[in-house]
Design a protein around this motif. Structure first.
Motif, mmCIF file in Angstrom:
data_model
loop_
_atom_site.group_PDB
_atom_site.id
_atom_site.type_symbol
_atom_site.label_atom_id
_atom_site.label_comp_id
_atom_site.label_asym_id
_atom_site.label_seq_id
_atom_site.Cartn_x
_atom_site.Cartn_y
_atom_site.Cartn_z
ATOM 1 N N GLN A 18 7.365 -1.208 8.300
ATOM 2 C CA GLN A 18 7.462 -0.802 6.900
ATOM 3 C C GLN A 18 6.159 -0.188 6.417
ATOM 4 N N GLU A 19 5.039 -0.784 6.825
ATOM 5 C CA GLU A 19 3.741 -0.221 6.440
ATOM 6 C C GLU A 19 3.572 1.179 7.021
ATOM 7 N N ALA A 20 4.028 1.382 8.258
ATOM 8 C CA ALA A 20 3.929 2.702 8.889
ATOM 9 C C ALA A 20 4.786 3.728 8.156
ATOM 10 N N GLU A 21 5.977 3.332 7.723
ATOM 11 C CA GLU A 21 6.838 4.253 6.976
ATOM 12 C C GLU A 21 6.154 4.691 5.685
ATOM 13 N N HIS A 22 5.531 3.746 5.012
ATOM 14 C CA HIS A 22 4.833 4.072 3.764
ATOM 15 C C HIS A 22 3.640 4.987 4.037
ATOM 16 N N ALA A 23 2.828 4.642 5.062
ATOM 17 C CA ALA A 23 1.638 5.447 5.370
ATOM 18 C C ALA A 23 2.015 6.856 5.811
ATOM 19 N N GLY A 24 3.154 6.985 6.505
ATOM 20 C CA GLY A 24 3.564 8.288 7.009
ATOM 21 C C GLY A 24 3.850 9.299 5.929
ATOM 22 N N ARG A 25 4.103 8.838 4.706
ATOM 23 C CA ARG A 25 4.363 9.766 3.605
ATOM 24 C C ARG A 25 3.131 10.573 3.225
ATOM 25 N N SER A 26 1.962 10.102 3.640
ATOM 26 C CA SER A 26 0.726 10.824 3.303
ATOM 27 C C SER A 26 0.460 11.998 4.232
ATOM 28 N N ILE A 27 1.203 12.099 5.326
ATOM 29 C CA ILE A 27 0.981 13.171 6.291
ATOM 30 C C ILE A 27 1.654 14.449 5.798
ATOM 31 N N LYS A 28 0.878 15.523 5.730
ATOM 32 C CA LYS A 28 1.366 16.798 5.212
ATOM 33 C C LYS A 28 1.348 17.864 6.304
ATOM 34 N N SER A 29 2.143 18.891 6.105
ATOM 35 C CA SER A 29 2.141 20.045 7.014
ATOM 36 C C SER A 29 1.356 21.202 6.432
ATOM 37 N N GLU A 30 0.838 21.025 5.218
ATOM 38 C CA GLU A 30 -0.028 22.013 4.586
ATOM 39 C C GLU A 30 -1.262 21.314 4.033
ATOM 40 N N ILE A 31 -2.334 22.051 3.884
ATOM 41 C CA ILE A 31 -3.614 21.497 3.467
ATOM 42 C C ILE A 31 -3.675 21.431 1.945
#
Length: 302
Positions: A18-31
């Motif tokens: 669950q923590e990984a799912e939440h943290a993964g939302r911060s990963i972007k494909s644009e800067i």
């Protein structure tokens, strides 16, 4: 963000899905704009990639502020390249997958960028796949106190085992960088920090270090789960020397091994197969560290 199978297995074993799912939302494909401002202030970036023999290496590139910048939301330009005798020099002369990390030691901030690098003149253009920030844990505060010229008279020495001086450098380290690679070839570069002694030198080809609680994404350990080859970079901050190690890594989850390292959740063992050291490879000279308050005690429990 979709994690690959190795990352999923580690997240599940750690009980942090669950923590990984939440943290993964911060990963972007644009800067994002804030990330672009962060990059343009940097004077060093760390790059990880695999060579033609599938060895993974990690190295550092440096320059004045502005030498790394976002040309647009999906492209990072770096106006510096590795020395000709760097293990990644020939790799980065052709299009290749890279992982990068930009570190602001003075303010304890870091940003990771993964993508595909293309040689442009004497530098690199990186087409972005992923960009995200990490928490400030385990970053030692350091300030650049000066610069020195980089001379070609300092050549890179190669080997397959650590020398006595290299073992001392590793054993005294409070920071190193870790490059890993997933089975399809996607690369990642990350930061590891702790009090001096948190990396244990077991012999001239064996190292171990504790894996502390992080952001729960387990990108580095997930890559190791799938493909054990990895690269380490140790920096002599006062002299600008780069010590690069390539080899294989494995993760030990046993309670016996974890008990060897205060604050550890797992232990990573690394076998050295290749060594490349370049004295005074970086022009920057850093002052003494202010250790992170998040660092566990590195002493062996009595």
């Amino acid at each position: 963000m979709e994690y690959h199978a190795g990352e999923r297995r580690v997240q599940e074993r750690a009980g942090e899905v669950q923590e990984a799912e939440h943290a993964g939302r911060s990963i972007k494909s644009e800067i994002p704009e804030v990330a672009a401002r962060f990059l343009i202030e940097r004077r060093m970036v760390v790059v990880g990639a695999a060579d033609a023999e599938e060895r993974v290496w990690c190295t550092a590139l440096a320059g004045p502020q502005g030498f790394v910048r976002a040309d647009d939301p999906t492209t990072v330009r770096i106006t510096a390249g590795p020395r000709p005798d760097d293990p990644l020099a020939s790799v980065l002369s052709t299009p290749t997958r890279v992982g990068m990390i930009a570190l602001d030691q003075e303010r304890r901030r870091r940003m990771r960028v993964n993508g595909r690098a293309f040689r442009v003149g004497g530098g690199l253009r990186v087409q972005i796949d992923q960009v995200y920030a990490n928490c400030p844990k385990y970053i030692q505060r350091r300030i650049v106190e000066g610069t020195d010229s980089v001379s070609d008279r300092h050549t890179t020495t190669r080997g397959t085992r650590l020398t006595a001086a290299q073992r001392l450098l590793v054993a005294a380290a409070d920071t190193f960088f870790l490059a890993t690679r997933d089975t399809p070839g996607d690369c990642d570069a990350s930061h590891r920090g702790g009090n001096p002694g948190f990396v244990r030198v077991r012999c001239d080809q064996q190292l171990s270090w504790p894996d502390y609680r992080g952001n729960s994404m387990y990108m580095s350990l997930g890559n190791i789960e799938n493909a054990p080859r990895a690269g380490l970079l140790f920096i002599d901050w006062a002299q600008g020397t780069l010590l690069r190690l390539s080899g294989t890594a494995s993760v030990d989850w046993s309670a016996e091994r974890v008990a060897e390292f205060p604050g550890a959740h797992r232990v990573v063992d690394f076998t050295v197969t290749d060594v490349a050291e370049t004295p005074a490879a970086l022009p920057l000279r850093w002052g003494p560290p202010d250790y992170s308050p998040a660092n566990p005690d590195a002493r062996i429990p009595s």
